[in-house]
Design a protein around this motif. Sequence first.
Motif, short mmCIF file in Angstrom:
data_model
loop_
_atom_site.label_atom_id
_atom_site.label_comp_id
_atom_site.label_asym_id
_atom_site.label_seq_id
_atom_site.Cartn_x
_atom_site.Cartn_y
_atom_site.Cartn_z
N CYS A 89 0.84 -1.19 0.00
CA CYS A 89 0.00 0.00 0.00
C CYS A 89 0.88 1.25 0.00
O CYS A 89 1.75 1.41 0.85
CB CYS A 89 -0.93 0.00 1.20
N HIS A 90 0.60 2.14 -0.94
CA HIS A 90 1.38 3.36 -1.12
C HIS A 90 0.63 4.60 -0.67
O HIS A 90 1.05 5.72 -0.97
CB HIS A 90 1.78 3.50 -2.60
N TYR A 115 6.37 2.63 1.74
CA TYR A 115 5.10 1.94 1.51
C TYR A 115 5.02 0.75 2.46
O TYR A 115 6.02 0.28 2.99
CB TYR A 115 4.89 1.54 0.06
N GLU A 116 3.79 0.28 2.72
CA GLU A 116 3.60 -0.79 3.69
C GLU A 116 3.13 -2.06 3.01
O GLU A 116 2.11 -2.07 2.33
CB GLU A 116 2.57 -0.36 4.74
N SER A 161 1.51 -9.51 -4.40
CA SER A 161 0.59 -9.75 -5.50
C SER A 161 0.27 -8.49 -6.28
O SER A 161 -0.02 -8.56 -7.47
CB SER A 161 -0.72 -10.34 -4.97
N MET A 162 0.29 -7.33 -5.61
CA MET A 162 -0.10 -6.09 -6.27
C MET A 162 0.30 -4.88 -5.42
O MET A 162 0.65 -5.02 -4.25
CB MET A 162 -1.60 -6.04 -6.51
N HIS A 163 0.22 -3.72 -6.05
CA HIS A 163 0.43 -2.45 -5.38
C HIS A 163 -0.91 -1.72 -5.37
O HIS A 163 -1.63 -1.72 -6.38
CB HIS A 163 1.46 -1.60 -6.13
N ILE A 164 -1.25 -1.11 -4.24
CA ILE A 164 -2.51 -0.36 -4.15
C ILE A 164 -2.23 1.08 -3.74
O ILE A 164 -1.18 1.38 -3.17
CB ILE A 164 -3.49 -1.04 -3.18
N TYR A 165 -3.16 1.94 -4.06
CA TYR A 165 -3.07 3.38 -3.80
C TYR A 165 -1.81 4.00 -4.39
O TYR A 165 -1.20 4.88 -3.80
CB TYR A 165 -3.20 3.67 -2.30
N VAL A 166 -1.47 3.56 -5.59
CA VAL A 166 -0.26 4.09 -6.22
C VAL A 166 -0.42 5.56 -6.62
O VAL A 166 0.58 6.25 -6.82
CB VAL A 166 0.21 3.24 -7.41
N GLN A 181 -0.84 -2.56 -10.63
CA GLN A 181 -0.84 -1.33 -9.84
C GLN A 181 -2.24 -0.73 -9.88
O GLN A 181 -2.72 -0.33 -10.94
CB GLN A 181 0.16 -0.33 -10.41
N ASN A 182 -2.90 -0.70 -8.73
CA ASN A 182 -4.21 -0.10 -8.61
C ASN A 182 -4.06 1.34 -8.12
O ASN A 182 -3.33 1.58 -7.16
CB ASN A 182 -5.09 -0.89 -7.65
#
Length: 127
Positions: free
Chosen positions: A25-26, A37-38, A104-109, A124-125
């Motif tokens: 999470c960014h 990021y966490e 698995s993914m990046h969120i709040y990029v 990247q969401n």
Amino acid sequence: MHKGSCLCGVVQFTVTGDLPAPSACHCVACRKHSGHYEASVDIPRTALDITAGQEQVKWYQSSPKVRRGFCGTCGSTLFWDPVFQDWTAVAMGAFDTPTQTKLSMHIYVAEKGDYYDIADGLPQNQT
């Protein structure tokens, strides 16, 4: 079973079962709480057992729906807890034993810091 702890070792925990793939999470709140990021993994709350130092786990209510858990002695980021759900997120950096999982993914990029790039090829969401 997966074992984890804070930096000073006062807070110790176990997570039973396999860990699903974590996300990174960014968002501004996660970056401020963790220093970058966490990365965390969502697990059923019943799978988490704080085995030592429960009295040192301090909670910060960062929004009406979320509280963040950290060690009151060393300040280590440990948990992200949506209070109206039956799961919690455990910070990947707090695990002491191999996790046998991968991001698995990046969120709040859309909120990511300007000092780094995300170049690992994962989804990247924006939110």
